[in-house]
Design a protein around this motif. Structure first.
Motif, mmCIF file in Angstrom:
data_model
loop_
_atom_site.group_PDB
_atom_site.id
_atom_site.type_symbol
_atom_site.label_atom_id
_atom_site.label_comp_id
_atom_site.label_asym_id
_atom_site.label_seq_id
_atom_site.Cartn_x
_atom_site.Cartn_y
_atom_site.Cartn_z
ATOM 1 N N ALA B 366 0.833 -1.200 0.000
ATOM 2 C CA ALA B 366 0.000 0.000 0.000
ATOM 3 C C ALA B 366 0.870 1.253 0.000
ATOM 4 N N SER B 367 1.981 1.178 0.759
ATOM 5 C CA SER B 367 2.787 2.393 0.848
ATOM 6 C C SER B 367 3.432 2.691 -0.501
ATOM 7 N N LYS B 368 3.704 1.628 -1.286
ATOM 8 C CA LYS B 368 4.196 1.848 -2.636
ATOM 9 C C LYS B 368 3.114 2.501 -3.496
ATOM 10 N N LEU B 369 1.907 1.956 -3.347
ATOM 11 C CA LEU B 369 0.770 2.463 -4.110
ATOM 12 C C LEU B 369 0.530 3.940 -3.793
ATOM 13 N N MET B 370 0.703 4.274 -2.499
ATOM 14 C CA MET B 370 0.431 5.646 -2.073
ATOM 15 C C MET B 370 1.453 6.630 -2.628
ATOM 16 N N LYS B 371 2.485 6.066 -3.280
ATOM 17 C CA LYS B 371 3.450 6.940 -3.923
ATOM 18 C C LYS B 371 3.189 7.024 -5.421
ATOM 19 N N ASP B 372 2.150 6.320 -5.894
ATOM 20 C CA ASP B 372 1.849 6.310 -7.324
ATOM 21 C C ASP B 372 1.212 7.646 -7.693
ATOM 22 N N GLU B 373 1.975 8.429 -8.432
ATOM 23 C CA GLU B 373 1.489 9.783 -8.701
ATOM 24 C C GLU B 373 0.253 9.766 -9.597
ATOM 25 N N ARG B 374 0.087 8.689 -10.376
ATOM 26 C CA ARG B 374 -1.105 8.631 -11.241
ATOM 27 C C ARG B 374 -2.379 8.509 -10.434
ATOM 28 N N LEU B 375 -2.245 7.822 -9.299
ATOM 29 C CA LEU B 375 -3.417 7.662 -8.440
ATOM 30 C C LEU B 375 -3.930 9.026 -7.995
ATOM 31 N N PHE B 376 -3.000 9.896 -7.685
ATOM 32 C CA PHE B 376 -3.394 11.187 -7.125
ATOM 33 C C PHE B 376 -3.803 12.185 -8.202
ATOM 34 N N ARG B 377 -3.436 11.890 -9.441
ATOM 35 C CA ARG B 377 -3.797 12.820 -10.513
ATOM 36 C C ARG B 377 -4.911 12.220 -11.375
ATOM 37 N N ASP B 378 -4.594 11.114 -12.064
ATOM 38 C CA ASP B 378 -5.517 10.588 -13.066
ATOM 39 C C ASP B 378 -6.782 10.034 -12.433
ATOM 40 N N GLU B 405 -17.005 6.979 -19.783
ATOM 41 C CA GLU B 405 -16.154 7.077 -20.970
ATOM 42 C C GLU B 405 -15.593 8.482 -21.126
ATOM 43 N N GLU B 406 -16.476 9.455 -20.881
ATOM 44 C CA GLU B 406 -16.027 10.835 -20.999
ATOM 45 C C GLU B 406 -14.943 11.131 -19.955
ATOM 46 N N ALA B 407 -15.152 10.553 -18.773
ATOM 47 C CA ALA B 407 -14.173 10.766 -17.700
ATOM 48 C C ALA B 407 -12.840 10.114 -18.052
ATOM 49 N N GLU B 408 -12.913 8.929 -18.674
ATOM 50 C CA GLU B 408 -11.676 8.256 -19.083
ATOM 51 C C GLU B 408 -10.895 9.114 -20.062
ATOM 52 N N ARG B 409 -11.646 9.690 -20.991
ATOM 53 C CA ARG B 409 -10.980 10.552 -21.978
ATOM 54 C C ARG B 409 -10.353 11.755 -21.289
ATOM 55 N N ALA B 410 -11.119 12.354 -20.388
ATOM 56 C CA ALA B 410 -10.627 13.564 -19.717
ATOM 57 C C ALA B 410 -9.378 13.269 -18.885
ATOM 58 N N ALA B 411 -9.392 12.097 -18.235
ATOM 59 C CA ALA B 411 -8.242 11.758 -17.377
ATOM 60 C C ALA B 411 -7.153 11.036 -18.149
ATOM 61 N N ARG B 412 -7.383 10.796 -19.450
ATOM 62 C CA ARG B 412 -6.443 10.079 -20.308
ATOM 63 C C ARG B 412 -6.060 8.729 -19.692
ATOM 64 N N LEU B 413 -7.104 8.004 -19.317
ATOM 65 C CA LEU B 413 -6.904 6.697 -18.696
ATOM 66 C C LEU B 413 -7.588 5.657 -19.558
ATOM 67 N N SER B 414 -6.981 4.485 -19.661
ATOM 68 C CA SER B 414 -7.668 3.402 -20.348
ATOM 69 C C SER B 414 -8.450 2.587 -19.331
ATOM 70 N N LYS B 415 -9.441 1.831 -19.831
ATOM 71 C CA LYS B 415 -10.215 0.970 -18.931
ATOM 72 C C LYS B 415 -9.296 0.001 -18.198
ATOM 73 N N LEU B 416 -8.313 -0.497 -18.952
ATOM 74 C CA LEU B 416 -7.412 -1.485 -18.373
ATOM 75 C C LEU B 416 -6.601 -0.887 -17.220
ATOM 76 N N SER B 417 -6.013 0.287 -17.479
ATOM 77 C CA SER B 417 -5.176 0.869 -16.412
ATOM 78 C C SER B 417 -6.037 1.264 -15.223
ATOM 79 N N LEU B 418 -7.270 1.641 -15.519
ATOM 80 C CA LEU B 418 -8.186 1.986 -14.430
ATOM 81 C C LEU B 418 -8.490 0.752 -13.579
#
Lengths: 99, 429, 266
Positions: B366-378, B405-418
């Motif tokens: 979890a502490s590694k995850l909490m350093k994932d900058e994508r989590l805090f942005r995307d 879908e619109e949110a995925e586009r806005a956050a530039r995230l794919s379904k898979l990465s989400l």
């Protein structure tokens, strides 16, 4: 007394520090070898010291210990080990009341 | 006039925080001659924490908490994902509270007072400079020109481990191991706190806010309601902050205080204190060994703090470790001395077997995850965008799938990465 | 050997007292008390004299019991003995009643060479007490003292610095002196001394049973001072002018500005 604007306004760092209680020692508890700082481009201390003890004046790093919150951040982020860090003596320094 | 060795103690405790004060109290109660040393003026004057304490371990150590300086029992929690002037909140309300808010200085003073009443000698305004070592074992402490000796030293020096570092027992922490917490305490009337946050008398709340409040940097903001004030602040992982922080850290805190959606709660209140403290963000901060010949390490110095991203607990762990250290002194005396092996059996092993320690170490992922900058942005952008598409309606009412879908586009995230992020999040937490 | 008495005041850390512009009152909540910082100059000078000549330093303070912490601080610096004068009948005293009690307490201590006070207190800044104590005890008094250069044979040479000159005074002992603020660098608290203060050499507390003073002369009853009105200074708008550039030019610029404002007469 004039009220400049309605509603809350952003406080400058000096104003925030003035809300605290200090008993500042005449001896600095932290000593910075600022000669090292000219080799440091990033100077993370400048943005990360929450008390703004590290400032750049005319391109040179200037350190002042008086507003120090004694957190230890500068010690950890300084990449060149220029910070000789310790706590104040005799109970001096910041005196937290509500934290 | 000179007194280099004024007296001898059974135990010396360095640092009157929650861990040290508890150790001193429990040792004094057992009849040991104990010296509790504190660099601050009085107890608690150098202490900073986020804002809440979990009660279960404290009850186990102190009994009922009837006369403890409890401000409010936390009965409402919220996780907020903030993106500019929109935010998504996930709230948890309960009638059954397991934690309370207070000022840490008040709680510590309460413990120290009990320790002094139990017979501990409390000396404040003294900075310990060094652990005194003779023949490879810790035999006391040095403060300026003075030395005091004891059978055992309990190191409760906190997150800045100058004493352990000077002995070479731990290294200076890396930015990846710690986070900077900066906090403002804002004075309001007790009534205003209760009414504005929709609380009842004695009830409190705890919020965690991630996203734009930290400039999308790993970490988060927090809000705790005290009796007649609110603690508002944020925590920034230092490694990410060194790389990514653009403004001065106080500007982030001030921006949070004046956040357009939040300032209605406290904006008219008076900022009465501005404080900062380092907090532990990685189990790697834990020293390789928590005991040495003549030495026990407790509290923050032992790395006993758990930050899950949703909750932070350190004070109750500190109290627990102080309690275990006092038990260990008793145990070691019976087992024939304060050697590393005996102290390991009496302190380190029971601690490592405890749920407290297991939980901290388990959170590595979890502490590694909490350093994932994508989590805090995307992820924050995704959630806020999805919610705004669902709730901010014009002529059309998009379906949920369209909103996502619109949110995925806005956050530039794919379904898979989400999906991956979600799986890691659930597993991590 | 010298025997020095030092007067200590336990004061609110006035730097922490804030003014609430909404209500026009002082915010005193949570304001911690400290030893009046200027008194630490007096303590340091007294300790230096003791270190130089041997003898004893006795700290004395009239205050509520919470001032024990302040006296423990100066014991921690190395003061030999600390006395807290504390009694409800002493409460509400002005400087006259305070100096009366202090002078009588000092008399009880027997013979001494010097009484040293700080220049003034941060919470009232009257600088009355040293002069009044000198009056009650009929002793010579010198203030703004930077150092005691010689001491012995019933006399001392003290140096004081005024704005435009340095003066030396030869005074007969015993005498009262007040230190100039910031004239000393107070030494840090030591573990061994503080530990001693917490265990074997605790602060002594004297109440009026010990001193036996006429209650009409102490506390509120013994205080002729009447506070009729408290007012505060209006906020002065700052011009916030900043000069950047050569320091020599800056001095010229500053002098010019001060002349314009009428601060400099010539």
């Amino acid at each position: 007394m004039s009220r400049r604007e309605a509603g809350p306004r952003r406080l400058r760092l000096e104003e925030l520090l003035q809300r605290n209680v200090y008993d500042v020692d005449h001896r600095p508890h932290i000593v910075v070898d600022t000669s090292k700082c000219s080799r440091c481009d990033a100077k993370p201390c400048v943005r990360l010291c929450p008390a703004g003890c590290y400032t750049v004046v005319d391109g040179r790093l200037v350190f002042s210990y008086e507003g120090c919150l004694e957190c230890g951040t500068c010690r950890v982020v300084c990449p060149l080990g220029a910070v000789k860090w310790d706590y104040p003596l005799s109970g001096r320094g910041v005196y937290y009341r509500f934290s | 006039m000179e007194m280099n060795q004024p007296s001898r103690f059974d135990a010396i405790v360095v640092g009157a925080g929650p861990a040290g004060a508890t150790a001193a109290l429990k040792l004094a109660e057992k009849g040991y001659k104990v010296l509790l040393l504190e660099r601050g003026r009085g107890a608690g004057s150098k202490q900073v924490f986020g804002g809440r304490v979990y009660a279960e371990l404290l009850r186990r150590v102190f009994g009922d908490l009837k006369d403890a300086p409890i401000h409010r029992w936390v009965k409402r929690e919220a996780l907020m994902l903030a993106d500019g002037d929109r935010l998504v909140a996930v709230a948890y309300w309960t009638a059954n509270s397991t934690s309370f808010t207070t000022y840490l200085g008040q709680l510590t003073s309460w413990i120290v007072e009990r320790a002094v009443n139990a017979g501990a000698v409390f000396v404040d305004e003294v900075r310990v400079d060094r652990l005194l070592v003779r023949d490879g074992r810790v035999v006391g402490i040095e403060a300026g020109p003075d030395r005091v000796e004891a059978d055992v030293v309990i190191d409760a020096e906190g997150v800045n481990r100058l004493l352990l570092e000077r002995l070479g027992l731990v290294a200076k922490p890396k930015p990846a191991h710690v986070a900077l917490g900066v906090k403002e305490v804002i004075r309001l009337s007790e009534k205003a706190v209760t009414e504005r946050f929709g609380l009842e008398d004695g009830e409190g709340l705890a919020w965690v806010i991630v996203g734009s409040v930290t400039d999308y940097l790993p970490g988060g903001a927090f809000v705790y309601t005290n009796k007649d004030s609110v603690s508002v602040g944020l925590v920034l992982h230092l490694d990410a902050a060194v790389r990514g922080l653009r403004a001065h850290v106080h500007e982030l805190v001030e921006r949070l205080r004046l956040h357009p959606l939040l300032r209605r709660y406290w904006g008219d209140g008076d900022v009465v204190e501005y404080s900062a403290h380092l907090t532990i963000e990685s189990p790697e901060f834990i020293p390789k060994s928590l005991v040495h010949d003549g030495l026990i390490v407790v509290g923050d110095a032992a790395g006993l703090l758990l930050s899950t991203g949703l909750t932070v607990r350190g004070v109750d762990y500190a109290v627990f470790s102080g309690f275990l250290a006092a038990e260990a002194v008793d145990c070691a005396r019976k087992e024939g001395g304060f050697t590393r092996d005996v102290l390991s059996a009496c302190y380190e092993q029971p601690l490592r077997r405890s749920a407290v320690y297991r939980d901290i170490v388990r959170r590595k992922r979890a502490s590694k995850l909490m350093k994932d900058e994508r989590l805090f942005r995307d992820a924050v952008r995704f959630a806020v965008k999805a919610a705004s598409t669902i709730y901010e309606l014009g002529e059309e009412t998009p379906k949920l799938a369209e909103a996502l879908e619109e949110a995925e586009r806005a956050a530039r995230l794919s379904k898979l990465s989400l999906a991956l992020m979600l799986i890691r999040l659930v597993r991590g937490l | 050997m010298v025997r020095v008495v030092v007067g200590i005041k336990w004061v609110p850390n006035t730097q922490a007292v804030r003014f609430d512009p909404k209500t026009g009152t002082l915010i005193r909540e949570g304001v911690p008390s400290i030893v009046n910082p200027h008194d630490l100059d007096a303590v340091e000078l007294a300790l230096k004299l003791r270190d130089r000549y041997g003898g004893e330093v006795i700290a004395i303070s009239m205050a509520p019991p919470s001032a024990i912490k302040g006296l423990e601080h100066v014991l921690g610096m190395g003061v030999d003995r600390a006395i807290l004068i504390s009694d409800r009948v002493f409460a509400g005293a002005d400087t006259l009643a305070t100096s009366y009690v202090l002078a009588n307490a000092i008399r009880r201590l027997g013979s001494f060479d010097l009484i040293i006070f700080g220049q003034e207190t941060i919470d009232s800044s009257t600088a009355h007490i040293p002069a009044q104590v000198a009056s009650w005890l009929d002793l010579p008094y010198v203030y703004y003292v930077e150092d005691v250069e010689e001491l012995g044979g019933g006399r001392a040479v003290v140096r004081r610095r005024l704005e435009d000159r340095i003066e030396w005074y030869e005074i007969e002992l015993p005498a009262v002196i007040a230190t100039a603020m910031h004239s000393q660098q107070p030494r840090p608290v030591r573990l061994s001394y503080k530990l001693r203060a917490k265990t074997e050499r605790r602060v002594e507390v004297w109440d009026n049973k010990v001193l036996g003073l006429d209650e009409r002369c102490v506390g509120l009853r013994g205080s002729p001072t009447v506070v009729t009105k408290v007012t505060w200074m209006p906020e002065v708008p700052r011009k916030r002018q900043v000069f950047r550039g050569d320091p020599r030019e800056a001095v010229k610029w500053l002098i010019e500005k001060l002349r314009e404002e009428g601060v400099l007469p010539y």
